[in-house]
Design an enzyme around this catalytic site. Sequence first.
Site, short mmCIF file in Angstrom:
data_model
loop_
_atom_site.label_atom_id
_atom_site.label_comp_id
_atom_site.label_asym_id
_atom_site.label_seq_id
_atom_site.Cartn_x
_atom_site.Cartn_y
_atom_site.Cartn_z
N HIS A 13 -19.77 -29.81 -14.15
CA HIS A 13 -20.69 -28.94 -14.85
C HIS A 13 -21.49 -28.18 -13.81
CE1 HIS A 13 -24.74 -31.16 -14.87
NE2 HIS A 13 -24.00 -31.73 -13.98
N HIS A 135 -24.40 -33.72 -1.35
CA HIS A 135 -25.81 -33.78 -1.76
C HIS A 135 -26.71 -34.03 -0.54
CE1 HIS A 135 -25.71 -33.32 -6.03
NE2 HIS A 135 -25.08 -34.44 -6.30
N ASP A 154 -27.87 -39.90 -8.27
CA ASP A 154 -27.39 -39.06 -9.37
C ASP A 154 -26.63 -39.88 -10.39
OD1 ASP A 154 -24.94 -39.50 -8.15
OD2 ASP A 154 -24.42 -37.39 -7.92
N ASP A 337 -25.59 -30.71 -9.23
CA ASP A 337 -24.27 -30.50 -8.66
C ASP A 337 -24.05 -29.09 -8.12
OD1 ASP A 337 -23.64 -33.07 -8.98
OD2 ASP A 337 -22.24 -32.82 -10.63
N ARG A 524 -46.31 -29.69 -13.61
CA ARG A 524 -45.18 -29.55 -12.67
C ARG A 524 -45.45 -28.32 -11.83
NH1 ARG A 524 -40.29 -28.37 -15.90
NH2 ARG A 524 -40.43 -26.25 -15.17
N ASN A 554 -45.52 -20.28 -15.61
CA ASN A 554 -44.23 -19.76 -15.16
C ASN A 554 -43.11 -20.50 -15.87
OD1 ASN A 554 -41.87 -19.02 -13.88
ND2 ASN A 554 -42.48 -19.77 -11.85
#
Lengths: 611, 47
Positions: A13, A135, A154, A337, A524, A554
């Site tokens: 994906h 990664h 992950d 990914d 965040r 944002n």
Amino acid sequence: MSELVLGVSAYYHDSAAALVADGVPVAAAQEERFSRRRHDSAFPARAVAYCLAEAGATLDDVAAVAYYEDPALKFRRVLATFAAAAPRGFASFERTLPEWLSWKRDAPRQVRRELERLGLGRVPEVRVHRHHESHAASAFHPSPYESAAVLCVDGVGEWATTTLWHGRGSRLEPLSEIRFPHSLGLLYSAFTYFCGFKVDSGEYKLMGLAPYGTPRYERTIRERLIDVKDDGSFRLDMRYFEYLRGEVMTGGGFEELFGGPRRSPEGPLTEREFDLAASVQKVTEEVVLRLARTARERTGESRLCLAGGVALNCVANGRVIQEGVFDEVWIQPAAGDAGGALGAALLTAHEGGAPRSHLGTGRDGMSGSLLGPGYGDEEIAAFLEREGIPHERLGPERLAERVADVLAQEKIVGWFQGRMEFGPRALGARSILGDPRSPRMQSAMNLKIKFRESFRPFAPSVLEEDVKDYFDLPQESPYMLVVAPVAESRRLLDVDEGQASGLDLLRVQRSTIPAVTHVDHSARVQTVSERNNAPYHRLLSAFKAATGCSVLVNTSFNVRGEPIVNTPADAYTCFMRTDIDYLALGGFLLTKADQPQWREDGNWREEIPLD
Amino acid sequence: MRKLPLLLVYYLFVTPIGVLLRVTRDPMKRRVQRDADTYWTPAPVRE
């Protein structure tokens, strides 16, 4: 010409391509932005074409292609999973084995074929790197650190689900790993599924839901589902999970533990889902914290680099920073990914001797993650003229002032400037902006702009130089991947929650910037510096000059279920379909009231799948 | 008609192998080990 390496991630994906020149990322993009299919897993043909065009290159100029995982090793894991699930996994066996046998186990050959089909030159050697290696490289090589501990967490790639590395100079040394089926990412995905959200995209919603609940299932999770050691290593009790069989994540085991069947997608959210979210979030944070402490002990480093899908859990990242496990933490903006494409390209480049040339500049090597396509004012002007779109042409200063003024009047602005972001977050290049001081902004943006669930919080961008005035955040967060508490001085005392409960808690004003303050006083945060994004920094400065407030709401420039906009035409469509009041398109300002009526065939809302 | 060969392979090969593996060495390490100190395994040596 510099030595070019093209990185590709595909077929699971979020396919992506990335181009690295002499070890420096120069272009990177996810295929979904071009194909307009969210999390598109197809071969990233258009992203590859874009990356090459950005560098003015063809495949003839590319020294090597790097693929982000080892499909032969992954195939062995898939076969072992079939064996482990038998005799109850035939449906998955029947569905997936044929494609593995026909092409997936040799994905690099497929990549070569697809690249040849582009007709952009001779395809060079295709090199394969392991999923977690990609990664780790995406986390360490572009980081500003000469040496660091590297942690990748992950769902799963080949076998590894959690890996620990020591990065020094241009070398990455693997230390330890935890293997499939024991996976923190898949544990989180199992709860995402059980709470009725989509696996591989709804994890974000679960994280946003967590502050509404109390972690009353934490003990059950710790006692029954996951055994966590002091050093953060863990194992799941697979009797409770269904994903070895391949079709679903959870089944009877979860139903027994957590009071009945999973929530149906789009069904009502109840106390149980809030509490499940809070519980799995708490367990995840605890595991990540312990992993981080182990990373520090094992490497002796004072800095940490993070990547892998779990590194998008900005609440857990925030905990690692708040607890001071490391002096500083750097997180790859494309931690999922898609970032594997970049990591694989960097691995090949550095193995070939490319230097990490950004070291010593005090900056990272990601160019603010603004590695996607950009559209100059001439191109935008041509588009506006061709389509007969009413607009004003303003200079950069004037544009910032005008946009700041309308934002201060609680108008909502589409902000389209420069090169597109690489990674899942909008960072002020393809963003929708609002005034965080407005108590009605949060629900207006959720319901009238994004058409998404009202419980979902929004995130603030803040001038880097003013971050301490608003948030308890001891370091920069340029990629919006860290959650931090809103500073005490900005909180409202004696907040009356009245009758509010559950999702209504978000409507209670808790701070002077309510639109970006979650129910637990967290936010965040994205810190914006002039060097990373000059136009956005200019706008925030103008907003501060007009209002005294250094913060803006944002959110990504898209509607629910749709990829973030890429082109001026995408942006204009999204602007016209929603209640966005103004669109700043490069140096041009478009006012909704001046626009001709928007007409399109069919109902576009029905064509965008729910996320 | 690819279902029949897949069915045969699945139940005549995959299933017995899977059951045998589970009984002998549990390659997926499905059971938790409360008394173990760690679940970390050393990183594999790269070819």
